[in-house]
Write an enzyme that holds these catalytic residues in place. Structure first.
Site, PDB file in Angstrom:
ATOM      1  N   GLU A 164      11.086  18.640 -24.907  1.00 37.01           N
ATOM      2  CA  GLU A 164      10.314  19.005 -23.711  1.00 37.01           C
ATOM      3  C   GLU A 164      10.854  20.314 -23.112  1.00 37.01           C
ATOM      4  OE1 GLU A 164       7.638  17.310 -23.034  1.00 37.01           O
ATOM      5  OE2 GLU A 164       7.996  15.317 -23.906  1.00 37.01           O
ATOM      6  N   ARG A 169       0.811  -1.236   0.000  1.00 31.73           N
ATOM      7  CA  ARG A 169       0.000   0.000   0.000  1.00 31.73           C
ATOM      8  C   ARG A 169       0.834   1.272   0.000  1.00 31.73           C
ATOM      9  NH1 ARG A 169      -2.938  -3.157   3.501  1.00 31.73           N
ATOM     10  NH2 ARG A 169      -4.764  -4.059   2.499  1.00 31.73           N
ATOM     11  N   ARG A 181      -2.459  22.268 -15.436  1.00 28.29           N
ATOM     12  CA  ARG A 181      -1.459  21.256 -15.817  1.00 28.29           C
ATOM     13  C   ARG A 181      -1.569  20.865 -17.293  1.00 28.29           C
ATOM     14  NH1 ARG A 181       0.692  16.530 -11.723  1.00 28.29           N
ATOM     15  NH2 ARG A 181       2.167  15.575 -13.147  1.00 28.29           N
ATOM     16  N   HIS A 219       1.639  18.163 -27.656  1.00 32.54           N
ATOM     17  CA  HIS A 219       1.423  16.739 -27.411  1.00 32.54           C
ATOM     18  C   HIS A 219       0.156  16.196 -28.060  1.00 32.54           C
ATOM     19  CE1 HIS A 219       4.712  17.142 -24.640  1.00 32.54           C
ATOM     20  NE2 HIS A 219       4.615  15.894 -24.245  1.00 32.54           N
ATOM     21  N   HIS A 247       9.027   9.814 -28.810  1.00 31.23           N
ATOM     22  CA  HIS A 247       8.095  10.773 -28.230  1.00 31.23           C
ATOM     23  C   HIS A 247       8.513  12.239 -28.463  1.00 31.23           C
ATOM     24  CE1 HIS A 247       5.202  12.438 -25.418  1.00 31.23           C
ATOM     25  NE2 HIS A 247       6.199  13.066 -24.810  1.00 31.23           N
ATOM     26  N   GLU A 270      -4.156  17.522 -12.457  1.00 25.73           N
ATOM     27  CA  GLU A 270      -4.570  17.844 -13.811  1.00 25.73           C
ATOM     28  C   GLU A 270      -6.055  18.160 -13.942  1.00 25.73           C
ATOM     29  OE1 GLU A 270      -2.457  15.636 -16.683  1.00 25.73           O
ATOM     30  OE2 GLU A 270      -3.462  16.608 -18.352  1.00 25.73           O
ATOM     31  N   LYS A 320       7.829  23.348 -14.017  1.00 25.43           N
ATOM     32  CA  LYS A 320       6.901  22.230 -13.826  1.00 25.43           C
ATOM     33  C   LYS A 320       6.394  22.209 -12.381  1.00 25.43           C
ATOM     34  CE  LYS A 320       5.500  17.619 -14.822  1.00 25.43           C
ATOM     35  NZ  LYS A 320       5.688  16.323 -15.469  1.00 25.43           N
ATOM     36  N   ASN A 357       0.619  19.915 -22.068  1.00 23.58           N
ATOM     37  CA  ASN A 357       0.310  19.114 -23.254  1.00 23.58           C
ATOM     38  C   ASN A 357       0.612  19.858 -24.551  1.00 23.58           C
ATOM     39  OD1 ASN A 357      -0.621  16.956 -21.767  1.00 23.58           O
ATOM     40  ND2 ASN A 357      -2.688  17.789 -21.647  1.00 23.58           N
ATOM     41  N   HIS A 383       1.098  13.193 -29.995  1.00 19.50           N
ATOM     42  CA  HIS A 383       0.680  11.824 -29.647  1.00 19.50           C
ATOM     43  C   HIS A 383       0.080  11.106 -30.849  1.00 19.50           C
ATOM     44  CE1 HIS A 383       0.396  12.466 -25.054  1.00 19.50           C
ATOM     45  NE2 HIS A 383       1.470  11.764 -25.358  1.00 19.50           N
ATOM     46  N   LYS A 386       3.382  11.695 -11.362  1.00 23.06           N
ATOM     47  CA  LYS A 386       2.591  10.731 -12.132  1.00 23.06           C
ATOM     48  C   LYS A 386       3.410   9.458 -12.280  1.00 23.06           C
ATOM     49  CE  LYS A 386      -0.143  13.677 -15.177  1.00 23.06           C
ATOM     50  NZ  LYS A 386      -0.436  13.939 -16.591  1.00 23.06           N
TER      51      LYS A 386
HETATM   52  N1  LIG Z   1       5.362  10.497 -15.294  1.00 16.89           N
HETATM   53  C1  LIG Z   1       5.322  11.512 -16.114  1.00 16.89           C
HETATM   54  O1  LIG Z   1       4.894  12.615 -15.777  1.00 16.89           O
HETATM   55  C2  LIG Z   1       5.871  11.338 -17.496  1.00 16.89           C
HETATM   56  C3  LIG Z   1       6.087  12.450 -18.313  1.00 16.89           C
HETATM   57  C4  LIG Z   1       6.643  12.250 -19.561  1.00 16.89           C
HETATM   58  C5  LIG Z   1       6.984  10.972 -19.987  1.00 16.89           C
HETATM   59  N2  LIG Z   1       6.752   9.908 -19.172  1.00 16.89           N
HETATM   60  C6  LIG Z   1       7.114   8.541 -19.591  1.00 16.89           C
HETATM   61  O2  LIG Z   1       8.520   8.488 -19.736  1.00 16.89           O
HETATM   62  C7  LIG Z   1       8.846   7.442 -20.649  1.00 16.89           C
HETATM   63  C8  LIG Z   1       9.918   7.920 -21.582  1.00 16.89           C
HETATM   64  O3  LIG Z   1      11.066   8.238 -20.838  1.00 16.89           O
HETATM   65  P1  LIG Z   1      12.500   8.378 -21.520  1.00 16.89           P
HETATM   66  O4  LIG Z   1      12.392   9.244 -22.694  1.00 16.89           O
HETATM   67  O5  LIG Z   1      13.436   8.725 -20.440  1.00 16.89           O
HETATM   68  O6  LIG Z   1      12.766   6.927 -22.126  1.00 16.89           O
HETATM   69  P2  LIG Z   1      13.469   5.628 -21.522  1.00 16.89           P
HETATM   70  O7  LIG Z   1      13.249   5.501 -20.091  1.00 16.89           O
HETATM   71  O8  LIG Z   1      13.043   4.516 -22.402  1.00 16.89           O
HETATM   72  O9  LIG Z   1      15.035   5.931 -21.773  1.00 16.89           O
HETATM   73  C9  LIG Z   1      15.502   6.059 -23.087  1.00 16.89           C
HETATM   74  C10 LIG Z   1      16.701   5.120 -23.344  1.00 16.89           C
HETATM   75  O10 LIG Z   1      17.864   5.667 -22.728  1.00 16.89           O
HETATM   76  C11 LIG Z   1      18.493   4.686 -21.899  1.00 16.89           C
HETATM   77  N3  LIG Z   1      19.169   5.430 -20.845  1.00 16.89           N
HETATM   78  C12 LIG Z   1      18.617   6.003 -19.751  1.00 16.89           C
HETATM   79  N4  LIG Z   1      19.528   6.743 -19.102  1.00 16.89           N
HETATM   80  C13 LIG Z   1      20.693   6.627 -19.794  1.00 16.89           C
HETATM   81  C14 LIG Z   1      21.981   7.181 -19.635  1.00 16.89           C
HETATM   82  N5  LIG Z   1      22.260   8.054 -18.676  1.00 16.89           N
HETATM   83  N6  LIG Z   1      22.952   6.821 -20.511  1.00 16.89           N
HETATM   84  C15 LIG Z   1      22.666   5.970 -21.539  1.00 16.89           C
HETATM   85  N7  LIG Z   1      21.447   5.449 -21.758  1.00 16.89           N
HETATM   86  C16 LIG Z   1      20.472   5.781 -20.900  1.00 16.89           C
HETATM   87  C17 LIG Z   1      17.353   3.812 -21.469  1.00 16.89           C
HETATM   88  O11 LIG Z   1      17.799   2.566 -21.027  1.00 16.89           O
HETATM   89  C18 LIG Z   1      16.533   3.740 -22.757  1.00 16.89           C
HETATM   90  O12 LIG Z   1      17.086   2.803 -23.635  1.00 16.89           O
HETATM   91  C19 LIG Z   1       7.557   7.047 -21.322  1.00 16.89           C
HETATM   92  O13 LIG Z   1       7.134   5.813 -20.808  1.00 16.89           O
HETATM   93  C20 LIG Z   1       6.577   8.133 -20.916  1.00 16.89           C
HETATM   94  O14 LIG Z   1       5.250   7.667 -20.821  1.00 16.89           O
HETATM   95  C21 LIG Z   1       6.203  10.073 -17.945  1.00 16.89           C
HETATM   96 ZN   LIG Z   2       6.133  14.634 -23.443  1.00 19.58          ZN
END
Ligand SMILES: NC(=O)c1ccc[n+]([C@@H]2O[C@H](COP(=O)([O-])OP(=O)(O)OC[C@H]3O[C@@H](n4cnc5c(N)ncnc54)[C@H](O)[C@@H]3O)[C@@H](O)[C@H]2O)c1
Ligand SMILES: [Zn+2]
Length: 359
Positions: free
Chosen positions: A185, A121, A241, A248, A265, A237, A227, A245, A252, A143
């Site tokens: 971003e 929990r 918030r 986006h 993305h 949101e 942020k 987007n 998307h 999130k």
């Molecule tokens: N929670 C939120 O508010 C929020 C906001 C935006 C995006 N997201 C989510 O985030 C995700 C995308 O995140 P991302 O773009 O970081 O992608 P990711 O986590 O897939 O990382 C991208 C790649 O980089 C590699 N990597 C990470 N750190 C590294 C480093 N320092 N050196 C070398 N390689 C490295 C990872 O292993 C992966 O292969 C999506 O699932 C999306 O839905 C969440």
């Molecule tokens: Zn984004």
């Protein structure tokens, strides 16, 4: 190190941003009152680079870390992977006094955060984001979640970490493509929320592309401040918030239509921002010069700016499925000049036609 505090009604926490912070993670966890076993959730790409420093620092501070690796990739942000994390947490004997450290990009952060939100929990967790996207976006705001076969991020929880530690030195090893995707971003924050940040990015394109750590520290801190400001006013949101987007809505749709293959993305968001700027200009919210500035910056950092060729019908269908679709219209974020925003209602058909006719 620069520290930004997020103040929410439920819970406040700090985001630390700077160079070489990983080796201080143990002390930082201690300082926020964490104790006991620490499960470091990471993946096979990040673990060889950074898990050793993190576990070493945790050990030095008196914690007993275990490393849990999940496979690398968005396709593994699933219930199945989450279950395997629960299994490992139970095997390792984690209890309610233990905590999770999410070491990686947004995928690791989202999944490990959701594991922390739900295991017994809820146990505390610490975000150690290692991608630019995670440092400016996904690690801030609480999130957490996983994907479902029917759509991305459909299962999740709002769950705030105890601490976020963004070590900009980790960005040195990030692939060029993911680094640039994170810049999308960053540009987003400037384009609709901070004209000064936008101008800084324009002036420092070279430094950005060289990943100058001092510049990155400053830029990432500013993005987190923005942020944090947004999230503090609208944690769940309900209104403001949604400004995040920007770029986006169409982004998307392009991402989905590309089957998540041709466009990552951030690339889709870059295209979405250029489209948003053009639409904003057509609606009279910004000038042709503003559109040019946004398009130029996107191109200079090596991000795509042209919409992919897609059928108008497919775009309409994809937009109509948008989570933010309210009774047939989409709340769309337009630029009001550079650094400010205005919400405008469009139907999916209006958006798709404007976008496809612009070619
Ligand atoms: N929670 C939120 O508010 C929020 C906001 C935006 C995006 N997201 C989510 O985030 C995700 C995308 O995140 P991302 O773009 O970081 O992608 P990711 O986590 O897939 O990382 C991208 C790649 O980089 C590699 N990597 C990470 N750190 C590294 C480093 N320092 N050196 C070398 N390689 C490295 C990872 O292993 C992966 O292969 C999506 O699932 C999306 O839905 C969440
Ligand atoms: Zn984004």
């Amino acid at each position: 190190m620069k520290t930004i505090t997020i103040q929410l009604d439920s819970h406040s926490y700090d985001i630390g941003i700077g160079e070489g912070l990983l080796s201080g993670i143990g002390a930082a966890c201690k300082a926020v009152g964490l104790a006991g076993a620490a499960a470091v959730v990471t993946n096979p790409t990040v673990a060889p680079l950074y898990a050793g420093v993190v576990t070493g620092s945790l050990q030095q501070a008196g914690f007993t870390p275990v490393v849990i690796e999940i496979p690398d990739g968005e396709e593994f942000k699933t219930g199945e992977t989450l279950n395997s994390v629960y299994d490992r947490l139970l095997e390792a004997g984690l209890d309610r006094r233990s905590f999770i450290v999410a070491l990686g990009g947004g995928v690791v952060g989202d999944l490990a955060g959701f594991a922390a939100a739900t295991f017994l929990r809820g146990i505390p967790f610490v975000q150690v984001p290692t991608t630019l996207l995670a440092q400016v976006d996904s690690s801030v705001g609480g999130k957490t979640g996983i994907d479902h076969p029917l759509g991305k991020n459909l299962i999740g929880a709002f769950y705030q970490p105890h601490l976020v530690l963004s070590d900009v030195s980790t960005l040195k090893t990030l692939s060029e493509r993911h680094y640039r995707a994170g810049l999308a971003e960053v540009i987003k924050y400037g384009a609709v929320l901070d004209a000064e940040l936008f101008a800084l990015l324009e002036a420092k394109v070279d430094g950005l592309l060289k990943r100058d750590p001092q510049l990155l520290g400053r830029v990432i801190a500013r993005c987190c401040e923005i942020k944090a400001w947004v999230v503090e006013q609208d944690e769940r949101e309900g209104g403001l918030r949604a400004v995040l987007n920007y770029g986006h809505t169409l982004g998307h749709a392009f991402e989905t239509l590309s089957g998540y293959r041709d466009l990552v993305h951030g690339e889709a968001v870059a295209i979405g921002m250029v489209q948003a700027a053009q639409l904003s200009q057509r609606e009279g919210y910004c000038s042709v010069g503003d559109v040019e500035r946004i398009t130029t910056l996107v191109q200079q950092v090596g991000l795509p700016s042209d919409a992919p060729v897609v059928a108008t019908e497919d775009l309409i269908t994809s937009l109509a499925k948008d989570k933010k679709n309210r009774s047939g219209t989409l709340q769309y974020v337009c630029n009001r000049g550079i650094g400010s925003y205005v919400f405008h209602q469009f139907t999916p058909a209006q958006l798709a036609e404007a976008c496809c006719s612009g070619r």
